[in-house]
Design an enzyme around this catalytic site. Structure first.
Site, PDB file in Angstrom:
ATOM      1  N   GLU A   1      37.306  84.387-108.788  1.00  0.00           N
ATOM      2  CA  GLU A   1      38.125  83.579-109.692  1.00  0.00           C
ATOM      3  C   GLU A   1      37.258  82.974-110.797  1.00  0.00           C
ATOM      4  O   GLU A   1      37.590  83.027-111.988  1.00  0.00           O
ATOM      5  CB  GLU A   1      38.804  82.420-108.925  1.00  0.00           C
TER       6      GLU A   1
ATOM      7  N   GLY B   1      29.501  73.651-100.306  1.00  0.00           N
ATOM      8  CA  GLY B   1      30.372  73.563-101.484  1.00  0.00           C
ATOM      9  C   GLY B   1      31.208  72.294-101.499  1.00  0.00           C
ATOM     10  O   GLY B   1      31.274  71.568-102.495  1.00  0.00           O
ATOM     11  N   ARG B   2      31.860  71.996-100.362  1.00  0.00           N
ATOM     12  CA  ARG B   2      32.763  70.836-100.340  1.00  0.00           C
ATOM     13  C   ARG B   2      32.010  69.511-100.222  1.00  0.00           C
ATOM     14  O   ARG B   2      32.630  68.449-100.155  1.00  0.00           O
ATOM     15  CB  ARG B   2      33.790  70.999 -99.213  1.00  0.00           C
TER      16      ARG B   2
ATOM     17  N   GLU C   1      38.605  72.309 -94.139  1.00  0.00           N
ATOM     18  CA  GLU C   1      37.651  73.417 -94.192  1.00  0.00           C
ATOM     19  C   GLU C   1      36.474  73.147 -93.245  1.00  0.00           C
ATOM     20  O   GLU C   1      35.800  74.068 -92.807  1.00  0.00           O
ATOM     21  CB  GLU C   1      37.156  73.610 -95.635  1.00  0.00           C
TER      22      GLU C   1
ATOM     23  N   HIS D   1      59.221  57.233-101.821  1.00  0.00           N
ATOM     24  CA  HIS D   1      60.533  57.706-102.267  1.00  0.00           C
ATOM     25  C   HIS D   1      60.768  59.151-101.876  1.00  0.00           C
ATOM     26  O   HIS D   1      61.685  59.791-102.382  1.00  0.00           O
ATOM     27  CB  HIS D   1      60.661  57.515-103.784  1.00  0.00           C
TER      28      HIS D   1
ATOM     29  N   LYS E   1      37.982  85.773 -99.793  1.00  0.00           N
ATOM     30  CA  LYS E   1      37.185  86.365-100.874  1.00  0.00           C
ATOM     31  C   LYS E   1      37.071  87.881-100.669  1.00  0.00           C
ATOM     32  O   LYS E   1      37.130  88.658-101.612  1.00  0.00           O
ATOM     33  CB  LYS E   1      35.794  85.718-100.937  1.00  0.00           C
TER      34      LYS E   1
HETATM   35  C1  G6Q Z   1      33.403  74.920 -99.909  1.00  0.00           C
HETATM   36  C2  G6Q Z   1      33.834  76.301 -99.833  1.00  0.00           C
HETATM   37  C3  G6Q Z   1      34.563  76.822-101.033  1.00  0.00           C
HETATM   38  C4  G6Q Z   1      33.669  77.096-102.231  1.00  0.00           C
HETATM   39  C5  G6Q Z   1      34.438  77.928-103.252  1.00  0.00           C
HETATM   40  C6  G6Q Z   1      33.634  78.192-104.502  1.00  0.00           C
HETATM   41  O1  G6Q Z   1      32.796  74.352 -99.046  1.00  0.00           O
HETATM   42  O2  G6Q Z   1      32.816  77.117 -99.431  1.00  0.00           O
HETATM   43  O3  G6Q Z   1      35.606  75.990-101.427  1.00  0.00           O
HETATM   44  O4  G6Q Z   1      33.220  75.901-102.782  1.00  0.00           O
HETATM   45  O5  G6Q Z   1      34.838  79.117-102.664  1.00  0.00           O
HETATM   46  O6  G6Q Z   1      32.449  78.833-104.196  1.00  0.00           O
HETATM   47  P1  G6Q Z   1      31.334  78.960-105.278  1.00  0.00           P
HETATM   48  O7  G6Q Z   1      30.868  77.591-105.635  1.00  0.00           O
HETATM   49  O8  G6Q Z   1      30.249  79.784-104.653  1.00  0.00           O
HETATM   50  O9  G6Q Z   1      31.942  79.642-106.471  1.00  0.00           O
END
Ligand code: G6Q
Length: 557
Positions: free
Chosen positions: A217, A273-274, A359, A390, A518
């Site tokens: 994406e 990532g998160r 996640e 509401h 993915k």
């Molecule tokens: C987070 C996940 C996931 C990730 C996205 C984007 O913990 O692994 O949400 O952040 O898929 O991944 P990239 O930063 O590698 O593009």
């Protein structure tokens, strides 16, 4: 049976639950008026009232035994120490290093990560100052006014939530908001197209935010954004260096994309990532609110890290919230947990925590390789108050499921306006009170009688006006939502999730389910393209998927 469900602490809680399931919260308050004083804790500018939970002292003692038995404190120390607790990916989990304000080394693979963490922060500071002051010029010599972050999941949700939450901090000293940030995440071309309609490309900086720099994406959106920029700049490729920066762990891929390495802000594989909003992924936040405010956000999180490491379990906010969550998920059978911020600026908090929590703890394999025989991470959801009142609050008050929830509110408004904030807070406190107290049949009848209704109608109508109450809530309040208090709040939830992962014995730091998505789309994409050229290609899927593919081919134009 798993070792958790066989354990003494678990079984003691199970036994205790047969009593607790009979409790009425309003009676607990009548019997023990001191519980509101006892069941509260404070840290880092956050005040937690957890007295409106289905707990008594014994419950909390048993939950603390469960945490002790699970080895929460040792696991916490292992995370902060840089042990590879993300064992499926063989990685340390060190987002806490990104906000560390002390002077000790923090080791990952035997290397002190702090010098490189500080070097990237310094590079971010210099870059932010240049962009925000207007010293950084676009290809045509104009300063940057629009920042478009291109990223998804962990490379999007944190920056989106935090820039929204901290909008009041985005103005400069003269009260002017120079930089406007936009976020493109969805591969649906509509997302990028709509934002391209809003921005002036010669005053736009694109941030390609991707840990791996391979996410379909993000790369698709980044390539389309570059194409749009080059079109606007008469095809001059040198414009890319002035209008693109990258936030990534994959610097070779950043270079291959054509982004100047001077505009690359690095982070590392020990940042999930998160959990990455504290890293270079936070650059859109820093560009929006200024580096000093971003740094205050880091300091707020560091204060919560210190609290989590040092406070005893009975005063430890992440441990309290985590153990209460386990109490409802595993003993009361609650399937969801609501997040209801009474602050419009926190309108993306639930979406952010949805990823952080689901996640991380949406897992069924234990660390020792068995399938769990108990529920793990709940479904996280929510909307800001008072909007939620509401719509879905009906189900919380009178539905058949037990829903626990967090109400979050700052006492000061960033936009004082007449009675608004008092009304907002009145709604917040009234809801948690009503969820706790409920309304008995006798009370409902008395109300109707006061309205002068005939007795027969009172009898038939009153049962519909009964509220069982005993719906558990936590209330997290603060004087004001600032970069520091937001940092502390986000870190509070990160550590809550960590503690629950330890109790449930899952690896909170991998995400095989996200990676599955993915892979799947990539495989099907080739077939869809082939089928567009040759309608007679053999179909290899189940009957439903084959029919959907055919429908797509037939209707795509
Ligand atoms: C987070 C996940 C996931 C990730 C996205 C984007 O913990 O692994 O949400 O952040 O898929 O991944 P990239 O930063 O590698 O593009």
């Amino acid at each position: 049976m798993s070792s958790l469900t066989l354990s003494p602490a678990w079984n003691a809680l199970k036994k205790h639950h047969s009593d607790a399931s009979q409790w009425k919260l309003r009676e607990l308050f009548t019997e023990d008026s001191a519980r509101a004083d006892r069941y509260q804790a404070e840290a880092c500018g956050l005040h937690l009232d957890y007295s409106k939970n289905l707990i008594q002292d014994q419950t909390l003692g048993l939950l603390r035994s469960l945490m002790a038995q699970a080895g929460v404190e040792a696991a916490r120390d292992a995370m902060f120490r840089g042990d590879k607790i993300n064992f499926t990916e063989k990685r340390a989990v060190l987002h806490t290093a990104l906000r560390y304000q002390g002077s000790d080394p923090i080791l990952a693979d035997g290397e002190d990560v702090m010098p490189k963490v500080r070097a990237v922060l310094e590079k971010m500071r210099v870059f932010c100052d240049r962009v925000r002051s207007g010293a950084w010029k676009g290809h045509t010599g104009k300063p940057i006014r629009h920042v478009v972050n291109i990223g998804i999941g962990g490379s999007d949700l944190g920056p989106v939530m935090i820039t929204e939450a901290l909008r009041p901090y985005a103005n400069d000293a003269s009260g002017e908001r120079r930089i406007v940030v936009y976020f493109v995440s969805n591969v649906d071309g509509t997302h990028l197209a709509e934002i391209l309609r809003e921005v002036e490309l010669d005053q736009t900086l694109f941030l390609v935010a991707s840990k791996t720099f391979t996410t379909q994406e993000t790369m698709t959106n980044a390539h389309s954004a570059r194409k749009a920029l080059l079109q606007a700049m008469g095809g001059d490729a040198s414009a890319v260096a002035k209008h693109f920066a990258a936030l990534s762990t994959n610097i070779p891929a950043v270079k291959a994309f054509g982004i100047d390495p001077d505009n690359a802000f690095e982070f590392w594989d020990w940042v999930g990532g998160r959990y990455s909003c504290w890293s270079a992924i936070g650059l859109p936040i820093a560009l929006f609110i200024g580096f000093e405010n971003f740094h205050a956000f880091l300091r707020g999180a560091y204060a919560m890290d210190t609290h989590f490491r040092e406070a005893p379990s009975e005063k430890n906010l992440p441990m309290i919230l985590a153990s209460l969550g386990v109490w409802y998920t595993d003993f009361f059978g609650a399937e969801t947990h609501g997040i209801f911020p009474y602050d419009q600026y926190l309108h993306r908090l639930a979406a952010y925590l949805q990823q952080a929590d689901m996640e991380s703890n949406g897992k069924f394999m234990t660390r020792s390789g068995e399938r769990v025989d108990y529920p793990t991470g709940p479904i996280i959801w929510g909307e800001p108050g008072t909007n939620g009142q509401h719509s879905f609050y009906q189900l919380i008050h009178q539905g058949t499921r037990l829903i626990s929830s967090d109400f979050i509110a700052p006492m000061q408004s960033q936009n004082p306006m007449g009675d608004h904030h008092r009304i907002l807070m009145a709604n917040c406190f009234a809801q948690t009170e009503a969820l706790m107290v409920g309304k008995t049949l006798a009370e409902a009848e008395a109300e109707l009688r006061q309205q002068g209704l005939p007795e027969a109608e009172i009898k038939s109508l009153a049962p519909y006006k009964v509220f069982e109450g005993s719906r558990p809530t936590n209330t997290i309040v603060m004087s004001k939502l600032t970069p520091e208090t937001l940092g502390a709040l986000v870190a509070l939830y990160e550590h809550k999730i960590f503690v629950q992962g330890v109790i449930w014995d899952v690896n909170s730091y991998d995400q095989m389910g996200v990676e599955l998505g993915k892979q799947l789309a990539k495989a099907l994409l080739g077939e869809m393209e082939a089928g567009e050229k040759d309608a007679s290609i053999p179909l290899k899927h189940d009957a439903s998927t084959n029919a959907l593919l055919q429908y797509y081919w037939k209707n795509r134009k």
